[in-house]
Design an enzyme around this catalytic site. Structure first.
Site, PDB file in Angstrom:
ATOM      1  N   GLU A 186       0.809  -1.215   0.000  1.00 37.12           N
ATOM      2  CA  GLU A 186       0.000   0.000   0.000  1.00 37.12           C
ATOM      3  C   GLU A 186       0.845   1.269   0.000  1.00 37.12           C
ATOM      4  OE1 GLU A 186      -0.547  -2.581   1.970  1.00 37.12           O
ATOM      5  OE2 GLU A 186      -2.630  -3.252   1.676  1.00 37.12           O
ATOM      6  N   PHE A 219     -11.270  -6.814  14.153  1.00 39.39           N
ATOM      7  CA  PHE A 219     -10.196  -7.312  13.289  1.00 39.39           C
ATOM      8  C   PHE A 219      -9.858  -6.278  12.211  1.00 39.39           C
ATOM      9  CE2 PHE A 219      -8.860  -9.752   9.471  1.00 39.39           C
ATOM     10  CZ  PHE A 219      -7.619 -10.167   9.964  1.00 39.39           C
ATOM     11  N   GLN A 220      -8.593  -5.964  12.084  1.00 35.95           N
ATOM     12  CA  GLN A 220      -8.086  -4.983  11.121  1.00 35.95           C
ATOM     13  C   GLN A 220      -8.726  -3.612  11.294  1.00 35.95           C
ATOM     14  OE1 GLN A 220      -8.161  -6.869   7.182  1.00 35.95           O
ATOM     15  NE2 GLN A 220      -6.089  -7.634   7.566  1.00 35.95           N
ATOM     16  N   LYS A 270     -17.414  -0.374   6.218  1.00 34.43           N
ATOM     17  CA  LYS A 270     -17.779  -1.443   5.290  1.00 34.43           C
ATOM     18  C   LYS A 270     -19.282  -1.483   5.027  1.00 34.43           C
ATOM     19  CE  LYS A 270     -16.959  -6.356   4.489  1.00 34.43           C
ATOM     20  NZ  LYS A 270     -16.271  -7.565   4.956  1.00 34.43           N
ATOM     21  N   MET A 274      24.233   8.588   1.503  1.00 37.02           N
ATOM     22  CA  MET A 274      24.213   9.950   2.023  1.00 37.02           C
ATOM     23  C   MET A 274      24.576   9.960   3.509  1.00 37.02           C
ATOM     24  SD  MET A 274      24.009  13.055   1.196  1.00 37.02           S
ATOM     25  CE  MET A 274      22.995  13.650  -0.153  1.00 37.02           C
TER      26      MET A 274
END
Lengths: 563, 165
Positions: free
Chosen positions: A50, A112-113, A162, A472
């Site tokens: 993602e 959940f999640q 949802k 760097m």
């Protein structure tokens, strides 16, 4: 009136906003969205992480000027977007992120999640929404796109429960938005412009700083007119590269920590600085109280917050550069500034003597690689650079002459940005040639997106400047931390074999003489290609303004001994 | 470093308080108190923010707050004639020997005794912050058992060009 589910509302509204492509990964909390996606003319690019989806949306936005859209599921999907959103926020990139949220009834129960992604992203989005009522969804999407693309652009996140995606609503897409607290800047008064013009006309050593704002405002033409009317030299910030062609005699290139010496000398010697859409980032200014001490400062910006934030302005002009510049230029008198330009040319020829590309060396130096890419492509590419030494060498040794020709993570400095951002850029601009310059460290941070490149058949060319270090930081350790290379030596895979495993042809380059042929081969290749340049390991980026030092106080390159 | 009082009007939407609080933390602003409640307009909340900082910092705060999409207007009323008040509930130890003394002290401050227990008194005081501070100071020797302060609310006096909305 159409009866649509929340999921359909999202896609229908995106189509009305002109969205053709989105970048994302599916999951449990966006399954309704993905279920209805095939009903709409929107191309979904399946990313492998993602974070990369957010960078791709950002890259798409930077390359096209349109809003980039990414999508992720709840919980880890949403938190993975965070780095990409912060990157877009710091660089004012218009992105809309859509996340799924657990059903309204279980929000707050550690389902959940479940994660509070609106809470998490408050400081890194221009605005965000949690949608728990399908009735509000059309208005919220309309507002989100409006906010993302207007004013100072930025990312907006919409978190959709949802059950809202499944619920039905009579669909009406609002024509207007009502945002009483969202103020777009007005037009500066004629007297302000007059005052700015007078300061410019009276200056003996004027200098323009062009920032990302010029590009975001699509004010490149107007900038060119101002520069040529007033004969005013300009420097750019990293993200301002492309505001004016670097081939233009008045364009000195990028200034700041790794700007060429003459750009920083110009900043320190100027008696007037006209900052256009730049926010005086510390990588530009160096030590702020030492910055441009001889100069009066005109600060032109869209965002009032930037005025007096770090560098106090003698005159602030608020508004859209696309309106301001055409109004200002007629008030600016034609001046030669010949003495000033002569001094700059002298500084410039001194820098040319120190140009490492002109030095005789058989070593495979990164600057040479960048220059070879520039010569082979004539600069006619969209270059996406990563972060670190590779980013600075690219900025220094590629002559950027085209608009939106360099995409890079400036503000946040996000390693791993380049490859996914290039995916976004190439998707948005299928006719462009998109190149990636990246270090072996940053490349390994989003290397999984090679699969996306192949699945989407994107002809991206990837040049790895491979020095086996997080370079760097290694440079800083060498210069300022007793040469103790703690945590910087870096093992990588055989990138060419890895690329081949994904189905991308690659070439390993270890000799200077092989650089040109490898680059030419890439130019001639229709599909994607990876070049793994094993460069000198401990090459440094010079010039360098040491942290905390004034920009006029630089560590220079040595003068070339042989030509 | 001076103390400044800001008044902010904002849309009464979920998350707005968090946005403001998050902004203060993110920008490292030094905030002394923050109160929020309904305003005269439906769906518009009014916030009073007291913070310490020099003029430049406070200007930044005003601009950063104004930039929040849900914030409708922000006004620095520090230099304007304004009524500013704070409410404090102070539960102070008070036995038979000290009860009368404390009640007298309270009346000097025009505070009200709102609860009396066997060994304590609860005093309610509304007033400028300085008065609340002095009363707390004077009650300290008796033993303050519990203290609740609301933080400042402020309103510009009539005829002084209140620019809000």
């Amino acid at each position: 009136m159409m009866k649509l589910t929340g999921a359909q509302v999202v896609w229908e509204s995106l189509v009305r906003e002109g969205v053709e492509t989105i970048f994302g990964i599916t999951g449990g909390a966006v399954i309704h969205l993905y279920h209805t996606l095939p009903e709409y003319p929107i191309h979904h690019v399946l990313m492998r992480h993602e974070q990369a989806a957010a960078h791709a949306a950002d890259g798409y936005a930077r390359a096209t000027g349109k809003v980039g859209v990414c999508i992720a599921t709840s919980g880890p999907g949403a938190t993975n977007l965070v780095t990409g959103l912060a990157t877009a926020y710091m660089d004012s990139s218009p992105v809309v992120a859509i996340t799924g949220q657990v059903p309204t009834l279980v929000i707050g129960t550690d389902a959940f999640q479940e994660v509070d992604i609106t809470g998490i992203t408050h400081p890194i989005t221009k605005h965000n929404y949690l949608v728990t009522d399908v009735q509000e969804l059309p208005t919220i999407i309309r507002e989100a796109f409006y906010i993302a693309r207007t004013g100072r652009p930025g990312p907006v996140l919409i978190d959709i429960a949802k059950d809202v995606q499944a619920a039905e609503v009579d669909y009406v897409y609002p024509d207007e938005v009502s945002l009483p607290g969202y103020l777009l800047p007005g037009t500066p008064s004629p007297s302000q412009l007059q005052q700015a013009a007078q300061m410019i006309n009276e200056a003996e050593r004027p200098l323009i700083i062009a920032g990302h704002g010029v590009i975001l405002a699509a004010a490149e033409d107007a900038l060119l007119e101002l520069v040529e009317k007033g004969n005013i030299p300009i420097v750019t910030t990293l993200l301002g590269i492309g505001a004016l062609s670097e081939a233009h005699p008045f364009c000195l290139g990028m200034a700041g920590m790794h700007g060429e010496a003459y750009t920083n000398l110009a900043l320190s010697q100027a008696d007037l600085i006209v900052s256009l859409g730049s926010r005086f980032d510390d990588r530009l200014t160096g030590q702020v109280d030492q910055f441009a001490r001889q100069a009066q400062i005109i600060h032109v910006d869209l965002d009032p917050v930037e005025i007096d934030k770090t560098v106090p302005a003698d005159l602030a002009v608020l508004g859209d550069l696309k309106e301001i510049l055409p109004a200002l230029t007629p008030l600016v008198e034609e001046r030669a500034h010949s003495k000033w330009m002569k001094r700059i040319r002298e500084w410039r020829s001194d820098s040319a003597k120190r140009d490492i590309v002109g030095q005789e060396t058989d070593e495979l130096i990164p600057q040479y690689v960048v220059r070879q890419i520039w010569e082979a492509t004539q600069g006619e590419v969209v270059m996406v650079s990563d972060v670190g030494q590779n980013q600075m060498w690219e900025a220094q040794y590629f002559v950027h002459h085209r608009r939106r020709g360099l995409l890079s993570s400036g503000g946040l400095g996000t390693m791993g940005f380049a490859l996914p951002a290039a995916i976004g850029a190439q998707t948005g601009c299928p006719d462009e040639r998109v190149w990636v310059t990246v270090g072996d460290g940053g490349f390994q941070m989003n290397i999984q997106e090679l699969a996306t490149v192949v699945q989407e058949k994107l002809p991206i060319k990837i040049a790895i400047l491979n020095n086996g270090y997080l370079g760097m930081v290694r440079q800083w350790q060498q210069l300022f931390f007793e040469g103790r290379y703690s945590g910087t030596p870096l093992l990588g895979p055989d990138f060419v074999r890895l690329a081949e495993a994904y189905g991308i042809p690659g070439i390993t380059v270890r000799e200077k003489s092989e650089v040109g042929p490898a680059v030419s081969q890439a130019v001639a290749t229709d599909g994607p290609m990876l070049m793994d340049f094993h460069i000198v390991q401990e090459e440094n980026v010079y010039p360098m303004v040491a942290p905390g030092a004034s920009v006029s106080d630089m560590i220079r390159r040595p003068v070339a001994t042989k030509k | 470093m001076e103390t400044h009082t800001l008044i902010a009007l904002m849309e009464d939407k979920p998350g707005v308080l968090h946005r403001v609080a998050s902004l203060f933390r993110r920008r490292n602003y030094n905030i002394e108190s923050l109160t929020v409640g309904h305003s005269e307009t439906p769906n518009v909340s009014r916030m009073t923010i007291v913070l310490n900082g020099d003029d430049r910092v406070v200007q930044q705060v005003v601009k950063q707050l104004s930039k929040l999409i849900n914030v409708i207007q922000v006004l620095d009323v520090s230099d304007q004639p304004a009524v500013s008040r704070e409410l404090a509930l102070i539960k102070v130890t008070a036995g038979p020997g000290t009860r009368t003394e404390i009640i007298e002290l309270a009346s000097v401050f025009r505070a009200r005794v709102v609860d009396v227990g066997a060994n304590s008194l609860t005093v309610e005081l509304t007033g400028p912050q300085s008065r609340v501070n002095s009363m707390i100071g004077l009650l300290h020797p008796y033993g303050i058992e519990e203290l609740a302060r609301t933080g400042r609310v402020a309103m510009v006096r009539a005829g002084n060009g209140n620019a809000l909305l």
